[in-house]
Design a protein around this motif. Structure first.
Motif, PDB file in Angstrom:
ATOM      1  N   LEU A 293       0.835  -1.202   0.000  1.00  0.00           N
ATOM      2  CA  LEU A 293       0.000   0.000   0.000  1.00  0.00           C
ATOM      3  C   LEU A 293       0.869   1.251   0.000  1.00  0.00           C
ATOM      4  CD1 LEU A 293      -2.706   1.427   0.116  1.00  0.00           C
ATOM      5  CD2 LEU A 293      -2.664   1.145   2.609  1.00  0.00           C
ATOM      6  N   GLN A 294       1.920   1.301   0.815  1.00  0.00           N
ATOM      7  CA  GLN A 294       2.794   2.475   0.855  1.00  0.00           C
ATOM      8  C   GLN A 294       3.492   2.684  -0.487  1.00  0.00           C
ATOM      9  OE1 GLN A 294       2.970   4.784   3.460  1.00  0.00           O
ATOM     10  NE2 GLN A 294       3.827   5.895   1.726  1.00  0.00           N
ATOM     11  N   GLU A 295       3.919   1.604  -1.133  1.00  0.00           N
ATOM     12  CA  GLU A 295       4.550   1.722  -2.451  1.00  0.00           C
ATOM     13  C   GLU A 295       3.579   2.324  -3.463  1.00  0.00           C
ATOM     14  OE1 GLU A 295       6.435  -1.079  -5.968  1.00  0.00           O
ATOM     15  OE2 GLU A 295       6.575  -1.775  -3.898  1.00  0.00           O
ATOM     16  N   LEU A 296       2.338   1.858  -3.458  1.00  0.00           N
ATOM     17  CA  LEU A 296       1.327   2.408  -4.359  1.00  0.00           C
ATOM     18  C   LEU A 296       1.052   3.878  -4.067  1.00  0.00           C
ATOM     19  CD1 LEU A 296      -1.200  -0.563  -4.469  1.00  0.00           C
ATOM     20  CD2 LEU A 296       0.277   0.230  -6.334  1.00  0.00           C
ATOM     21  N   LEU A 297       0.963   4.235  -2.794  1.00  0.00           N
ATOM     22  CA  LEU A 297       0.732   5.635  -2.424  1.00  0.00           C
ATOM     23  C   LEU A 297       1.888   6.519  -2.867  1.00  0.00           C
ATOM     24  CD1 LEU A 297      -0.798   5.125   1.134  1.00  0.00           C
ATOM     25  CD2 LEU A 297      -1.999   5.933  -0.923  1.00  0.00           C
ATOM     26  N   ASP A 298       3.116   6.044  -2.682  1.00  0.00           N
ATOM     27  CA  ASP A 298       4.287   6.824  -3.089  1.00  0.00           C
ATOM     28  C   ASP A 298       4.321   6.999  -4.603  1.00  0.00           C
ATOM     29  OD1 ASP A 298       5.181   7.233  -0.480  1.00  0.00           O
ATOM     30  OD2 ASP A 298       6.460   5.454  -0.511  1.00  0.00           O
ATOM     31  N   LYS A 299       4.063   5.933  -5.345  1.00  0.00           N
ATOM     32  CA  LYS A 299       4.062   6.040  -6.813  1.00  0.00           C
ATOM     33  C   LYS A 299       2.944   6.960  -7.297  1.00  0.00           C
ATOM     34  CE  LYS A 299       6.447   1.792  -8.030  1.00  0.00           C
ATOM     35  NZ  LYS A 299       6.381   0.520  -8.780  1.00  0.00           N
ATOM     36  N   GLN A 300       1.793   6.916  -6.648  1.00  0.00           N
ATOM     37  CA  GLN A 300       0.699   7.817  -7.024  1.00  0.00           C
ATOM     38  C   GLN A 300       1.064   9.266  -6.740  1.00  0.00           C
ATOM     39  OE1 GLN A 300      -2.066   7.241  -8.733  1.00  0.00           O
ATOM     40  NE2 GLN A 300      -2.615   9.410  -8.626  1.00  0.00           N
ATOM     41  N   ALA A 301       1.719   9.517  -5.628  1.00  0.00           N
ATOM     42  CA  ALA A 301       2.140  10.882  -5.303  1.00  0.00           C
ATOM     43  C   ALA A 301       3.129  11.408  -6.351  1.00  0.00           C
ATOM     44  CB  ALA A 301       2.767  10.921  -3.912  1.00  0.00           C
ATOM     45  N   ILE A 302       4.016  10.560  -6.828  1.00  0.00           N
ATOM     46  CA  ILE A 302       4.964  10.973  -7.870  1.00  0.00           C
ATOM     47  C   ILE A 302       4.235  11.212  -9.184  1.00  0.00           C
ATOM     48  CG2 ILE A 302       6.948  10.201  -9.235  1.00  0.00           C
ATOM     49  CD1 ILE A 302       7.931   8.796  -6.600  1.00  0.00           C
ATOM     50  N   GLN A 303       3.260  10.382  -9.510  1.00  0.00           N
ATOM     51  CA  GLN A 303       2.447  10.587 -10.716  1.00  0.00           C
ATOM     52  C   GLN A 303       1.740  11.943 -10.658  1.00  0.00           C
ATOM     53  OE1 GLN A 303       1.941   8.561 -13.567  1.00  0.00           O
ATOM     54  NE2 GLN A 303       0.889  10.374 -14.275  1.00  0.00           N
TER      55      GLN A 303
END
Length: 173
Positions: free
Chosen positions: A7-17
């Motif tokens: 979940l944290q990896e997905l949140l971090d990648k979404q924030a970068i997007q």
């Protein structure tokens, strides 16, 4: 990986997007503060014509954007690799168009550019920003002259002539 880590990896990648989307929008709407907020002030920037820190780059690039009446940036195919809990690297392709005219009686003249952004990102105090960027231009192409912003009876869509910040249609996101 456990569920929390995924979940944290997905949140971090979404924030970068979202950061990359904000980068394009703030250029196109001439939002100086928004553009500055895409980079850490000490970020290393290399655009060929400029090498230095983001704090010095943002005023330069925003002056370039203000010199065009019309601009459009699209970044896509973002690939992101988290390298730690607070660092990541990414690459994306970009297409940009810029049109300017010397005086009001002339049509807009412009170019389209294609290139790639090689980025490093850093998360500080919970916020992701660009910590290093290298831009590589792959190609450029002259575009047909564009009309002024007068309504076209055959295709009456509004057109922007935008050289300054504060357009009423801009929504900071």
């Amino acid at each position: 990986m456990n569920v929390e880590a995924v979940l944290q990896e997905l949140l971090d990648k979404q924030a970068i997007q979202e950061l990359i989307a904000r980068y394009s929008r703030t250029l196109d709407w001439v939002d100086d503060a928004g553009q500055a907020g895409c980079y850490w002030p000490d970020a290393a920037i290399d655009y060929g014509f400029f090498k230095g820190t983001a704090a010095d780059f943002v005023p330069v690039v925003m002056a370039v954007e203000r010199s065009t009446g019309r601009r459009w940036h699209l970044l896509s195919s973002l690939a992101v690799k988290l390298t730690s809990a607070t660092t990541a690297e990414g690459e994306c392709y970009g297409i940009a168009l810029g049109f300017r005219r010397e005086d009001e009686s002339e049509p807009y003249k412009g170019n389209m550019y294609g290139g790639r952004y090689l980025d490093q990102y850093e998360k500080r105090d919970g916020e992701w920003r660009i910590s290093s960027r290298r831009y590589i231009m792959d190609w450029t192409m002259a575009m047909p002259d564009q009309p002024d912003a007068s309504p076209n009876a055959e295709f009456p869509l509004p057109m922007l002539d935008l050289c300054e910040s504060g357009h009423p249609d801009y929504r900071a996101m």
